[in-house]
Design a protein around this motif. Structure first.
Motif, PDB file in Angstrom:
ATOM      1  N   PRO A  31      82.990 102.507 -72.801  1.00  0.00           N
ATOM      2  CA  PRO A  31      83.425 102.513 -71.407  1.00  0.00           C
ATOM      3  C   PRO A  31      84.759 103.234 -71.229  1.00  0.00           C
ATOM      4  O   PRO A  31      85.521 103.362 -72.185  1.00  0.00           O
ATOM      5  CB  PRO A  31      83.544 101.024 -71.080  1.00  0.00           C
ATOM      6  N   PRO A  32      85.061 103.704 -70.011  1.00  0.00           N
ATOM      7  CA  PRO A  32      86.318 104.404 -69.758  1.00  0.00           C
ATOM      8  C   PRO A  32      87.531 103.517 -70.037  1.00  0.00           C
ATOM      9  O   PRO A  32      87.468 102.291 -69.928  1.00  0.00           O
ATOM     10  CB  PRO A  32      86.233 104.767 -68.270  1.00  0.00           C
ATOM     11  N   VAL A  33      88.649 104.172 -70.377  1.00  0.00           N
ATOM     12  CA  VAL A  33      89.920 103.462 -70.597  1.00  0.00           C
ATOM     13  C   VAL A  33      91.018 104.155 -69.786  1.00  0.00           C
ATOM     14  O   VAL A  33      90.952 105.356 -69.526  1.00  0.00           O
ATOM     15  CB  VAL A  33      90.307 103.419 -72.092  1.00  0.00           C
ATOM     16  N   PRO A  34      92.034 103.420 -69.377  1.00  0.00           N
ATOM     17  CA  PRO A  34      93.109 104.013 -68.561  1.00  0.00           C
ATOM     18  C   PRO A  34      93.971 104.980 -69.366  1.00  0.00           C
ATOM     19  O   PRO A  34      94.121 104.846 -70.588  1.00  0.00           O
ATOM     20  CB  PRO A  34      93.934 102.798 -68.132  1.00  0.00           C
ATOM     21  N   THR A  35      94.566 105.943 -68.668  1.00  0.00           N
ATOM     22  CA  THR A  35      95.557 106.829 -69.270  1.00  0.00           C
ATOM     23  C   THR A  35      96.892 106.795 -68.531  1.00  0.00           C
ATOM     24  O   THR A  35      97.877 107.333 -69.030  1.00  0.00           O
ATOM     25  CB  THR A  35      95.045 108.284 -69.331  1.00  0.00           C
ATOM     26  N   LYS A  36      96.935 106.197 -67.346  1.00  0.00           N
ATOM     27  CA  LYS A  36      98.202 105.968 -66.652  1.00  0.00           C
ATOM     28  C   LYS A  36      98.170 104.563 -66.048  1.00  0.00           C
ATOM     29  O   LYS A  36      97.301 104.252 -65.239  1.00  0.00           O
ATOM     30  CB  LYS A  36      98.440 107.004 -65.553  1.00  0.00           C
ATOM     31  N   VAL A  37      99.120 103.733 -66.478  1.00  0.00           N
ATOM     32  CA  VAL A  37      99.199 102.343 -66.044  1.00  0.00           C
ATOM     33  C   VAL A  37     100.628 102.077 -65.584  1.00  0.00           C
ATOM     34  O   VAL A  37     101.567 102.207 -66.365  1.00  0.00           O
ATOM     35  CB  VAL A  37      98.824 101.378 -67.190  1.00  0.00           C
ATOM     36  N   PHE A  38     100.794 101.735 -64.308  1.00  0.00           N
ATOM     37  CA  PHE A  38     102.105 101.439 -63.741  1.00  0.00           C
ATOM     38  C   PHE A  38     102.097  99.981 -63.294  1.00  0.00           C
ATOM     39  O   PHE A  38     101.267  99.594 -62.473  1.00  0.00           O
ATOM     40  CB  PHE A  38     102.411 102.318 -62.529  1.00  0.00           C
ATOM     41  N   ALA A  39     103.009  99.180 -63.820  1.00  0.00           N
ATOM     42  CA  ALA A  39     103.070  97.760 -63.478  1.00  0.00           C
ATOM     43  C   ALA A  39     104.404  97.447 -62.798  1.00  0.00           C
ATOM     44  O   ALA A  39     105.459  97.885 -63.274  1.00  0.00           O
ATOM     45  CB  ALA A  39     102.898  96.901 -64.728  1.00  0.00           C
ATOM     46  N   ASP A  40     104.335  96.705 -61.695  1.00  0.00           N
ATOM     47  CA  ASP A  40     105.532  96.372 -60.920  1.00  0.00           C
ATOM     48  C   ASP A  40     105.563  94.878 -60.612  1.00  0.00           C
ATOM     49  O   ASP A  40     104.553  94.295 -60.221  1.00  0.00           O
ATOM     50  CB  ASP A  40     105.540  97.126 -59.585  1.00  0.00           C
ATOM     51  N   LYS A  41     106.735  94.298 -60.800  1.00  0.00           N
ATOM     52  CA  LYS A  41     107.034  92.943 -60.349  1.00  0.00           C
ATOM     53  C   LYS A  41     108.508  92.973 -59.957  1.00  0.00           C
ATOM     54  O   LYS A  41     109.378  92.748 -60.791  1.00  0.00           O
ATOM     55  CB  LYS A  41     106.787  91.913 -61.464  1.00  0.00           C
ATOM     56  N   PRO A  42     108.794  93.354 -58.694  1.00  0.00           N
ATOM     57  CA  PRO A  42     110.166  93.654 -58.292  1.00  0.00           C
ATOM     58  C   PRO A  42     111.169  92.617 -58.783  1.00  0.00           C
ATOM     59  O   PRO A  42     110.903  91.413 -58.686  1.00  0.00           O
ATOM     60  CB  PRO A  42     110.083  93.674 -56.772  1.00  0.00           C
ATOM     61  N   PRO A  43     112.281  93.109 -59.379  1.00  0.00           N
ATOM     62  CA  PRO A  43     112.716  94.506 -59.471  1.00  0.00           C
ATOM     63  C   PRO A  43     112.223  95.236 -60.711  1.00  0.00           C
ATOM     64  O   PRO A  43     112.662  96.356 -60.980  1.00  0.00           O
ATOM     65  CB  PRO A  43     114.238  94.374 -59.519  1.00  0.00           C
ATOM     66  N   TYR A  44     111.334  94.625 -61.475  1.00  0.00           N
ATOM     67  CA  TYR A  44     110.929  95.213 -62.751  1.00  0.00           C
ATOM     68  C   TYR A  44     109.811  96.236 -62.567  1.00  0.00           C
ATOM     69  O   TYR A  44     108.904  96.041 -61.749  1.00  0.00           O
ATOM     70  CB  TYR A  44     110.470  94.118 -63.718  1.00  0.00           C
ATOM     71  N   ARG A  45     109.892  97.314 -63.354  1.00  0.00           N
ATOM     72  CA  ARG A  45     108.864  98.347 -63.336  1.00  0.00           C
ATOM     73  C   ARG A  45     108.558  98.781 -64.763  1.00  0.00           C
ATOM     74  O   ARG A  45     109.471  98.950 -65.573  1.00  0.00           O
ATOM     75  CB  ARG A  45     109.327  99.575 -62.534  1.00  0.00           C
ATOM     76  N   VAL A  46     107.287  98.959 -65.047  1.00  0.00           N
ATOM     77  CA  VAL A  46     106.842  99.484 -66.331  1.00  0.00           C
ATOM     78  C   VAL A  46     105.919 100.660 -66.047  1.00  0.00           C
ATOM     79  O   VAL A  46     104.984 100.536 -65.259  1.00  0.00           O
ATOM     80  CB  VAL A  46     106.081  98.416 -67.157  1.00  0.00           C
ATOM     81  N   ARG A  47     106.190 101.805 -66.671  1.00  0.00           N
ATOM     82  CA  ARG A  47     105.375 103.000 -66.482  1.00  0.00           C
ATOM     83  C   ARG A  47     104.861 103.451 -67.839  1.00  0.00           C
ATOM     84  O   ARG A  47     105.647 103.781 -68.732  1.00  0.00           O
ATOM     85  CB  ARG A  47     106.188 104.130 -65.831  1.00  0.00           C
ATOM     86  N   LEU A  48     103.557 103.463 -68.020  1.00  0.00           N
ATOM     87  CA  LEU A  48     102.950 103.851 -69.284  1.00  0.00           C
ATOM     88  C   LEU A  48     101.991 105.007 -69.054  1.00  0.00           C
ATOM     89  O   LEU A  48     101.039 104.897 -68.284  1.00  0.00           O
ATOM     90  CB  LEU A  48     102.204 102.654 -69.891  1.00  0.00           C
ATOM     91  N   SER A  49     102.291 106.127 -69.699  1.00  0.00           N
ATOM     92  CA  SER A  49     101.439 107.309 -69.640  1.00  0.00           C
ATOM     93  C   SER A  49     100.852 107.517 -71.034  1.00  0.00           C
ATOM     94  O   SER A  49     101.585 107.815 -71.988  1.00  0.00           O
ATOM     95  CB  SER A  49     102.253 108.529 -69.207  1.00  0.00           C
ATOM     96  N   ILE A  50      99.554 107.333 -71.160  1.00  0.00           N
ATOM     97  CA  ILE A  50      98.891 107.339 -72.467  1.00  0.00           C
ATOM     98  C   ILE A  50      98.332 108.722 -72.757  1.00  0.00           C
ATOM     99  O   ILE A  50      97.543 109.262 -71.988  1.00  0.00           O
ATOM    100  CB  ILE A  50      97.772 106.285 -72.506  1.00  0.00           C
ATOM    101  N   GLU A  51      98.751 109.290 -73.900  1.00  0.00           N
ATOM    102  CA  GLU A  51      98.306 110.624 -74.273  1.00  0.00           C
ATOM    103  C   GLU A  51      97.082 110.594 -75.164  1.00  0.00           C
ATOM    104  O   GLU A  51      96.280 111.536 -75.150  1.00  0.00           O
ATOM    105  CB  GLU A  51      99.457 111.361 -74.964  1.00  0.00           C
ATOM    106  N   SER A  52      96.935 109.540 -75.962  1.00  0.00           N
ATOM    107  CA  SER A  52      95.769 109.457 -76.841  1.00  0.00           C
ATOM    108  C   SER A  52      95.446 108.008 -77.166  1.00  0.00           C
ATOM    109  O   SER A  52      96.350 107.172 -77.280  1.00  0.00           O
ATOM    110  CB  SER A  52      95.992 110.241 -78.131  1.00  0.00           C
ATOM    111  N   TRP A  53      94.171 107.735 -77.305  1.00  0.00           N
ATOM    112  CA  TRP A  53      93.635 106.441 -77.730  1.00  0.00           C
ATOM    113  C   TRP A  53      92.917 106.629 -79.060  1.00  0.00           C
ATOM    114  O   TRP A  53      92.225 107.629 -79.256  1.00  0.00           O
ATOM    115  CB  TRP A  53      92.621 105.905 -76.739  1.00  0.00           C
ATOM    116  N   THR A  54      93.019 105.631 -79.947  1.00  0.00           N
ATOM    117  CA  THR A  54      92.229 105.594 -81.182  1.00  0.00           C
ATOM    118  C   THR A  54      91.667 104.192 -81.327  1.00  0.00           C
ATOM    119  O   THR A  54      92.422 103.210 -81.294  1.00  0.00           O
ATOM    120  CB  THR A  54      93.073 105.937 -82.414  1.00  0.00           C
ATOM    121  N   PHE A  55      90.351 104.098 -81.467  1.00  0.00           N
ATOM    122  CA  PHE A  55      89.699 102.792 -81.651  1.00  0.00           C
ATOM    123  C   PHE A  55      89.105 102.734 -83.046  1.00  0.00           C
ATOM    124  O   PHE A  55      88.451 103.674 -83.499  1.00  0.00           O
ATOM    125  CB  PHE A  55      88.600 102.594 -80.607  1.00  0.00           C
ATOM    126  N   ASN A  56      89.366 101.612 -83.721  1.00  0.00           N
ATOM    127  CA  ASN A  56      88.863 101.408 -85.095  1.00  0.00           C
ATOM    128  C   ASN A  56      87.720 100.407 -85.094  1.00  0.00           C
ATOM    129  O   ASN A  56      87.789  99.417 -84.414  1.00  0.00           O
ATOM    130  CB  ASN A  56      89.992 100.918 -86.001  1.00  0.00           C
TER     131      ASN A  56
END
Length: 202
Positions: free
Chosen positions: A177-202
């Motif tokens: 199934p598809p997986v995310p490559t950009k995940v932005f999480a906010d809980k003011p005032p906190y912010r998390v920005r994750l930009s995923i360039e590669s996934w590896t599944f074992n």
């Protein structure tokens, strides 16, 4: 120790600016969309051995940091390494059910009962790593009720859970199934920005 990584904040606006999203499609989940999400979750829920590489930005509204990220999940054990391109330093967060270890900061290694409390104590960063383990795969965490909205691609666009808004802006639809490559999480005032360039599944 916090001062060591406050200089990372100079790079944070650049990372956040690169991640500014276009207006998103938001559709409330009907039976079909929720059924497709449940099927994705059944497949990915048992996926406990993976790694990702990308860029991470964290802010509390005043201070923050950014850098390249490598995250390896091996069952209940994890290794989370972040390197700052600004100061050329890195820190490593690792652990499992027995606790967490943070290495690479001034003052020597630090230990704590879990990753979240250790990151907050050492850096002042509120990063919901336990929930993020599920969110980064596009799954609802087991921390409580969650509300989902979907995009035109019929994949989650917004996940609201545990006081956080988790915004999915890009997906790797070539994977099944598809997986995310950009995940932005906010809980003011906190912010998390994750930009995923590669996934590896074992």
């Amino acid at each position: 120790m916090k001062n060591t990584f406050r200089c990372l904040a100079a790079a944070l606006p650049l990372l956040l600016a690169a991640c500014v999203p276009a207006p998103a499609v938001r559709m409330k989940g009907d039976a079909g969309l929720l059924g497709e999400q449940a099927a994705r979750e059944r497949v990915l829920a048992g996926t406990d051995h993976w790694s990702l590489q990308g860029k991470l930005g964290v802010s509390d509204g005043k201070d923050g940091g950014s850098g390249t990220l490598q995250w390896t999940q091996d069952g209940e054990r994890y290794e989370f390494t972040m390197r700052s391109p600004v100061i050329g330093k890195s820190f490593r967060l690792s652990g499992g059910p027995e606790g967490a270890l943070l290495e690479g900061l001034d003052g020597g290694p630090l230990r704590g009962p879990d990753a979240e409390s250790l990151m907050y104590k050492a850096l002042g960063w509120e990063v919901p790593l336990r929930d993020l383990r599920a969110w980064v795969l596009g799954l609802r965490a087991d921390s409580g009720p969650a509300e989902l909205s979907f995009g035109a691609n019929r994949l989650p666009s917004l996940l609201q859970q545990d006081g956080w808004n988790v915004d999915y802006r890009e997906w790797d639809a070539a994977r099944q199934p598809p997986v995310p490559t950009k995940v932005f999480a906010d809980k003011p005032p906190y912010r998390v920005r994750l930009s995923i360039e590669s996934w590896t599944f074992n």
